[in-house]
Write an enzyme that holds these catalytic residues in place. Structure first.
Site, short mmCIF file in Angstrom:
data_model
loop_
_atom_site.label_atom_id
_atom_site.label_comp_id
_atom_site.label_asym_id
_atom_site.label_seq_id
_atom_site.Cartn_x
_atom_site.Cartn_y
_atom_site.Cartn_z
N SER A 49 -90.71 29.50 -10.47
CA SER A 49 -91.79 29.70 -11.46
C SER A 49 -91.93 31.15 -11.88
CB SER A 49 -93.11 29.17 -10.90
OG SER A 49 -93.40 29.76 -9.66
N CYS A 79 -92.45 20.49 -9.90
CA CYS A 79 -92.29 21.58 -8.92
C CYS A 79 -92.65 22.94 -9.56
CB CYS A 79 -90.89 21.52 -8.34
SG CYS A 79 -90.82 22.17 -6.68
N ARG A 106 -98.05 27.58 -3.60
CA ARG A 106 -96.58 27.70 -3.72
C ARG A 106 -95.92 27.63 -2.35
NH1 ARG A 106 -94.33 32.83 -6.18
NH2 ARG A 106 -92.42 31.60 -6.17
N HIS A 169 -89.25 16.15 -7.02
CA HIS A 169 -88.21 16.14 -8.06
C HIS A 169 -87.72 14.72 -8.36
CE1 HIS A 169 -87.29 20.51 -8.30
NE2 HIS A 169 -87.80 20.51 -7.08
N GLU A 171 -86.18 13.80 -10.83
CA GLU A 171 -84.89 13.88 -11.56
C GLU A 171 -83.71 13.93 -10.59
OE1 GLU A 171 -86.89 16.33 -11.01
OE2 GLU A 171 -85.80 18.21 -10.78
N1 GLN Z 1 -90.68 27.52 -4.85
C1 GLN Z 1 -90.53 27.44 -6.28
C2 GLN Z 1 -91.60 28.27 -6.99
O1 GLN Z 1 -92.45 28.78 -6.39
C3 GLN Z 1 -90.57 26.02 -6.77
C4 GLN Z 1 -89.41 25.24 -6.19
C5 GLN Z 1 -88.85 24.17 -7.07
O2 GLN Z 1 -89.12 24.10 -8.28
N2 GLN Z 1 -88.02 23.35 -6.49
O3 GLN Z 1 -91.54 28.40 -8.16
#
Ligand code: GLN
Length: 185
Positions: A49, A79, A106, A169, A171
């Site tokens: 992110s 996510c 997170r 996820h 996907e």
């Molecule tokens: N840990 C990631 C984040 O903080 C997210 C992980 C993911 O999208 N699989 O953005």
């Protein structure tokens, strides 16, 4: 139906393949010009992110996408995508679109044991395979947010108006029901 998939970083190909199998057209959103093309739904994939948020701003895409979400375009965030949508992040001072009134944490499952698979229950769909990769969970939701899934007391899927946010996820699994649900939103 044309699905715009944010493709600046992360797991966007997997979403694209599923939506194509489901009969939708897709376009990859890689730069500001891509946002001039017609699309009626938006996907924010998993990834990192912090990187995605920075790229969206550096590429001049952030405000345009935020406005589209605020104007009601259906959006699926998985996510990292969920983190981008969240109103606040409990363990980070950053925040991004802030259109989904939830607080996320997170890397909420720790870094070592951060990735795992389990089955969960999704409201309206039943048992669903869930793949977690350094995932966030939702710590709390404002009123009006519909909780769609909880695993061990932690919220992992929620819907609010035009926005669907998932910790895991879909996907990466062979189960397209959530993608179908999103196409019907
Ligand atoms: N840990 C990631 C984040 O903080 C997210 C992980 C993911 O999208 N699989 O953005």
């Amino acid at each position: 139906m044309v699905i715009g998939i944010l493709a600046v970083q992360g797991a966007f190909i997997e979403h694209e393949e599923i939506f194509k199998k489901l009969g939708a057209d897709t376009i990859q959103l890689r730069q500001k010009n891509d946002l001039d093309r017609h699309f009626d739904r938006l996907v924010l994939p998993g990834g990192e992110s912090t990187v995605q948020g920075k790229l969206l701003k550096d590429l001049g895409m952030f405000n345009i996408l935020k406005e589209k979400i605020e104007n009601g375009m259906p959006v699926l965030g998985t996510c990292a995508g969920l983190i981008l949508l969240a109103k606040s992040i409990s363990n980070d001072t950053r925040a991004y679109f802030q259109t989904l009134p939830v607080t996320v944490k997170r890397n909420a499952y720790g870094r070592q044991l951060g990735s795992f698979h389990c089955d969960g229950e999704i409201k309206g769909l039943g048992t669903f395979p869930m793949e977690f990769i350094r995932a966030p969970y939702i710590e709390n939701v404002a009123s009006g947010v519909e909780v769609l899934a909880e695993n061990n007391g932690k919220i992992t899927a929620a819907r609010y108006k035009n926005q669907l946010g998932l910790s895991f996820h879909p996907e990466l699994c062979n189960d397209y029901r959530l993608h179908k649900m999103f196409m019907e939103m």
